[in-house]
Write a protein that holds these residues in place. Structure first.
Motif, PDB file in Angstrom:
ATOM      1  N   PHE A   1       0.769  -1.144  -0.170  1.00 13.40           N
ATOM      2  CA  PHE A   1      -0.404  -0.051  -0.126  1.00 13.40           C
ATOM      3  C   PHE A   1       1.073   1.385   0.405  1.00 13.40           C
ATOM      4  CE2 PHE A   1      -3.169  -3.387   1.833  1.00 13.40           C
ATOM      5  CZ  PHE A   1      -4.242  -3.026   0.936  1.00 13.40           C
ATOM      6  N   PRO A   2       0.354   2.051  -0.015  1.00 17.01           N
ATOM      7  CA  PRO A   2       1.197   3.964  -0.343  1.00 17.01           C
ATOM      8  C   PRO A   2       2.014   3.644   0.755  1.00 17.01           C
ATOM      9  CG  PRO A   2      -1.085   3.992  -1.296  1.00 17.01           C
ATOM     10  CD  PRO A   2      -0.801   2.292  -0.677  1.00 17.01           C
ATOM     11  N   ASP A   3       1.441   3.515   2.078  1.00 14.78           N
ATOM     12  CA  ASP A   3       2.117   3.676   2.967  1.00 14.78           C
ATOM     13  C   ASP A   3       3.624   2.888   3.304  1.00 14.78           C
ATOM     14  OD1 ASP A   3       1.018   1.786   3.748  1.00 14.78           O
ATOM     15  OD2 ASP A   3       0.228   2.827   5.756  1.00 14.78           O
ATOM     16  N   GLY A   4       3.844   2.005   2.770  1.00  7.87           N
ATOM     17  CA  GLY A   4       4.687   0.658   3.040  1.00  7.87           C
ATOM     18  C   GLY A   4       3.580  -0.314   3.848  1.00  7.87           C
ATOM     19  N   GLY A   5       2.845  -0.187   4.155  1.00  5.43           N
ATOM     20  CA  GLY A   5       1.826  -1.546   4.723  1.00  5.43           C
ATOM     21  C   GLY A   5       1.496  -2.672   4.133  1.00  5.43           C
ATOM     22  N   SER A   6       1.639  -3.684   4.307  1.00  2.00           N
ATOM     23  CA  SER A   6       1.412  -4.977   2.922  1.00  2.00           C
ATOM     24  C   SER A   6      -0.039  -5.595   3.565  1.00  2.00           C
ATOM     25  CB  SER A   6       2.184  -6.381   3.690  1.00  2.00           C
ATOM     26  OG  SER A   6       3.171  -5.689   3.903  1.00  2.00           O
ATOM     27  N   TRP A   7      -1.140  -5.162   4.363  1.00  8.43           N
ATOM     28  CA  TRP A   7      -2.206  -5.236   4.439  1.00  8.43           C
ATOM     29  C   TRP A   7      -3.198  -4.285   5.306  1.00  8.43           C
ATOM     30  CZ3 TRP A   7      -4.098  -7.388   9.935  1.00  8.43           C
ATOM     31  CH2 TRP A   7      -2.598  -7.065  10.514  1.00  8.43           C
ATOM     32  N   ARG A   8      -3.781  -4.682   4.827  1.00 11.17           N
ATOM     33  CA  ARG A   8      -5.167  -4.018   5.881  1.00 11.17           C
ATOM     34  C   ARG A   8      -6.705  -5.297   6.149  1.00 11.17           C
ATOM     35  NH1 ARG A   8      -5.818   0.925   1.136  1.00 11.17           N
ATOM     36  NH2 ARG A   8      -3.933   1.619   1.852  1.00 11.17           N
ATOM     37  N   THR A   9      -7.401  -4.749   6.883  1.00  8.43           N
ATOM     38  CA  THR A   9      -8.638  -5.639   6.937  1.00  8.43           C
ATOM     39  C   THR A   9     -10.286  -5.241   6.366  1.00  8.43           C
ATOM     40  OG1 THR A   9      -9.064  -4.242   9.163  1.00  8.43           O
ATOM     41  CG2 THR A   9      -7.471  -6.057   9.320  1.00  8.43           C
ATOM     42  N   GLU A  10     -10.913  -6.068   6.758  1.00  5.29           N
ATOM     43  CA  GLU A  10     -12.416  -5.141   6.465  1.00  5.29           C
ATOM     44  C   GLU A  10     -13.336  -6.250   6.849  1.00  5.29           C
ATOM     45  OE1 GLU A  10     -15.328  -6.336   2.497  1.00  5.29           O
ATOM     46  OE2 GLU A  10     -12.993  -5.706   2.029  1.00  5.29           O
ATOM     47  N   VAL A  11     -14.067  -5.956   7.118  1.00  3.86           N
ATOM     48  CA  VAL A  11     -14.729  -6.717   7.982  1.00  3.86           C
ATOM     49  C   VAL A  11     -16.623  -6.468   6.680  1.00  3.86           C
ATOM     50  CG1 VAL A  11     -17.107  -7.305   9.573  1.00  3.86           C
ATOM     51  CG2 VAL A  11     -14.813  -6.725  10.047  1.00  3.86           C
ATOM     52  N   PRO A  12     -17.157  -8.033   6.178  1.00  2.03           N
ATOM     53  CA  PRO A  12     -18.061  -7.264   5.314  1.00  2.03           C
ATOM     54  C   PRO A  12     -19.379  -7.955   5.603  1.00  2.03           C
ATOM     55  CG  PRO A  12     -17.105  -9.876   5.631  1.00  2.03           C
ATOM     56  CD  PRO A  12     -16.101  -8.927   6.315  1.00  2.03           C
ATOM     57  N   SER A  13     -20.332  -7.383   4.439  1.00  2.00           N
ATOM     58  CA  SER A  13     -21.402  -8.099   5.307  1.00  2.00           C
ATOM     59  C   SER A  13     -21.927  -7.109   6.194  1.00  2.00           C
ATOM     60  CB  SER A  13     -21.526  -9.399   5.503  1.00  2.00           C
ATOM     61  OG  SER A  13     -21.459 -10.250   4.024  1.00  2.00           O
TER      62      SER A  13
ATOM     63  N   PRO B   1      -8.053  -4.030  14.705  1.00  2.00           N
ATOM     64  CA  PRO B   1      -8.726  -3.038  14.094  1.00  2.00           C
ATOM     65  C   PRO B   1      -9.261  -3.167  12.260  1.00  2.00           C
ATOM     66  CG  PRO B   1      -5.971  -4.264  13.149  1.00  2.00           C
ATOM     67  CD  PRO B   1      -7.158  -4.801  14.518  1.00  2.00           C
ATOM     68  N   VAL B   2     -10.112  -2.793  11.775  1.00  2.00           N
ATOM     69  CA  VAL B   2     -10.475  -2.197  11.019  1.00  2.00           C
ATOM     70  C   VAL B   2      -9.602  -1.324   9.574  1.00  2.00           C
ATOM     71  CG1 VAL B   2     -13.211  -2.215  10.114  1.00  2.00           C
ATOM     72  CG2 VAL B   2     -12.219  -3.675  12.311  1.00  2.00           C
ATOM     73  N   HIS B   3      -9.844  -1.505   8.735  1.00  2.00           N
ATOM     74  CA  HIS B   3      -9.737  -0.290   7.602  1.00  2.00           C
ATOM     75  C   HIS B   3     -11.040  -0.508   7.094  1.00  2.00           C
ATOM     76  CE1 HIS B   3      -5.818  -1.977   8.839  1.00  2.00           C
ATOM     77  NE2 HIS B   3      -5.268  -0.142   8.146  1.00  2.00           N
ATOM     78  N   ARG B   4     -11.432  -1.050   6.059  1.00  2.00           N
ATOM     79  CA  ARG B   4     -12.802  -1.051   6.424  1.00  2.00           C
ATOM     80  C   ARG B   4     -13.781  -2.273   6.405  1.00  2.00           C
ATOM     81  NH1 ARG B   4     -11.903  -3.545   0.249  1.00  2.00           N
ATOM     82  NH2 ARG B   4     -11.367  -1.693  -0.594  1.00  2.00           N
ATOM     83  N   VAL B   5     -15.250  -1.397   6.223  1.00  2.00           N
ATOM     84  CA  VAL B   5     -16.312  -2.321   5.976  1.00  2.00           C
ATOM     85  C   VAL B   5     -17.326  -2.230   4.665  1.00  2.00           C
ATOM     86  CG1 VAL B   5     -16.661  -2.323   8.499  1.00  2.00           C
ATOM     87  CG2 VAL B   5     -18.499  -0.223   6.949  1.00  2.00           C
ATOM     88  N   SER B   6     -17.843  -3.713   4.447  1.00  2.00           N
ATOM     89  CA  SER B   6     -18.261  -3.548   3.291  1.00  2.00           C
ATOM     90  C   SER B   6     -19.999  -4.389   3.515  1.00  2.00           C
ATOM     91  CB  SER B   6     -18.148  -4.165   2.209  1.00  2.00           C
ATOM     92  OG  SER B   6     -17.991  -5.613   2.668  1.00  2.00           O
ATOM     93  N   GLN B   7     -21.398  -3.565   2.640  1.00  2.00           N
ATOM     94  CA  GLN B   7     -22.305  -3.954   2.527  1.00  2.00           C
ATOM     95  C   GLN B   7     -23.069  -4.561   1.598  1.00  2.00           C
ATOM     96  OE1 GLN B   7     -24.881  -2.365   0.379  1.00  2.00           O
ATOM     97  NE2 GLN B   7     -26.589  -2.214   1.455  1.00  2.00           N
ATOM     98  N   GLY B   8     -23.268  -5.754   1.461  1.00  2.00           N
ATOM     99  CA  GLY B   8     -23.545  -6.861   0.282  1.00  2.00           C
ATOM    100  C   GLY B   8     -25.176  -6.230  -0.257  1.00  2.00           C
ATOM    101  N   SER B   9     -25.760  -6.135   0.254  1.00  2.00           N
ATOM    102  CA  SER B   9     -27.593  -6.144  -0.022  1.00  2.00           C
ATOM    103  C   SER B   9     -27.446  -4.713  -1.361  1.00  2.00           C
ATOM    104  CB  SER B   9     -28.375  -5.750   0.672  1.00  2.00           C
ATOM    105  OG  SER B   9     -28.460  -6.927   1.846  1.00  2.00           O
ATOM    106  N   GLY B  10     -26.893  -3.656  -1.462  1.00  2.00           N
ATOM    107  CA  GLY B  10     -27.073  -2.585  -2.173  1.00  2.00           C
ATOM    108  C   GLY B  10     -27.448  -1.561  -1.425  1.00  2.00           C
TER     109      GLY B  10
END
Length: 326
Positions: free
Chosen positions: A41-53, A73-82
């Motif tokens: 990633f741009p800051d040199g990090g190798s991984w981020r985290t995501e909690v889906p649904s 640590p949470v970088h992103r949450v995502s939603q699947g229904s729309g």
């Protein structure tokens, strides 16, 4: 039983069971530096985290509370229904809740084949899958993108190559904000280096790959593209139900930059979500965070939990794109 020792600083990550197996003459072959991803990633990090649904404000509240309690640590949450399944007030509440913790919110765009009138998706072949059928479905995805970004959403999930290219062009024209990012759904995820590179060129900023790809296939993709990967460490049953906890360190080594997605197998589907599924959605949201804690604990035990990208970071860095003609 004693805790498994963590490698001493500078010793490098410990492979699962390495010392015990080596003593029995069953040690694994040495890792090849040639297999490691050269990207980050741009800051040199190798991984981020995501909690889906995370399907609405109430589920988001559960994720935020549980991630604080378990120190996940949470970088992103995502939603699947729309986007279309959320009111303006609900989207605004989710945007504000994520902003307070500097977490990226990603919402799914528009109509898709699995909920459409087309019958081919219900055949053994699967037909066109989630792709958006016809002009009206494409238009619905664009409408969702305009509405969501107008309410402050900065990341959109797409399940159609044409939708992706259209939204990328709108981003290039300034119709969508320049810092909007597009995430390709796991349900159309590429399975070879050429198709992965095409998604990057079409405008993808992170790309879900199927959870059954081999380690060698991770390396093959990384030889042609640096676009961030999204990967279910534990996949929902409709994506195979694979659990790859013990491979996380090697998945990061080969796949960086990589989003670790904390999915959940053996759980009923909740798309499209509504209040009739409330208890299930909240319970599974809580358990996804716990699964994240288990994966991060495993990384720590193996001395491989370093190089996480800074919390609050979301952009992918420079990527290759097809030229957009006027």
């Amino acid at each position: 039983m004693k805790d498994t020792p963590v490698p001493a600083p500078g010793a490098g990550p410990r492979r699962p069971g390495a010392a015990a197996l080596t003593a029995l003459g069953l040690g694994a072959a040495p890792l090849s530096p040639a297999d490691a991803s050269p990207h980050s990633f741009p800051d040199g990090g190798s991984w981020r985290t995501e909690v889906p649904s995370v399907e609405g404000p109430e589920a988001l509240g559960v994720v935020l509370k549980e991630s604080a309690r378990l120190d996940v640590p949470v970088h992103r949450v995502s939603q699947g229904s729309g986007v279309w399944m959320l009111s303006d007030a609900e989207i605004t509440e989710m945007v504000e809740g994520c902003a307070e913790r500097d977490i990226e919110l990603c919402l799914f765009t528009g109509p898709r084949g699995t909920w459409d009138t087309g019958a081919s998706v219900r055949t053994d072949s699967g037909g066109a899958g989630l792709r958006s059928r016809g002009h009206d479905a494409l238009a619905g995805c664009v409408e969702d993108a305009l509405r969501a970004t107008g309410l402050g959403v900065k990341c959109l999930l797409v399940a159609d190559e044409g939708v992706l290219w259209t939204l990328h062009r709108l981003r290039g024209q300034g119709v969508l904000p320049a810092d909007t990012t597009f995430k390709v759904s796991a349900l159309i995820g590429p399975v070879n280096p050429a198709s992965y590179a095409v998604f990057e060129q079409l405008g993808a900023d992170s790309i879900n790959i199927p959870s059954d790809l081999t380690l060698a296939q991770f390396t093959e993709i990384r030889r042609v593209s640096r676009a961030p990967m999204d990967l279910y460490i534990e996949a929902p049953d409709d994506l195979g139900g694979f659990v790859r906890m013990y491979e996380v360190a090697e998945l990061i080594r080969r796949g960086a930059p990589l989003y670790l997605k904390f999915g959940l197998s053996r759980a009923p589907g909740i798309y499209p979500y509504g209040q009739h599924l409330r208890e299930l959605a909240l319970a599974t949201a809580k358990e996804r965070v716990r699964r994240g804690r288990l994966a991060l604990d495993l990384l720590a035990r193996h001395g491989a939990d370093g190089d996480m990208a800074a919390l609050g970071t979301r952009l992918p860095g420079p990527l290759k794109r097809f030229e957009i003609s006027s």
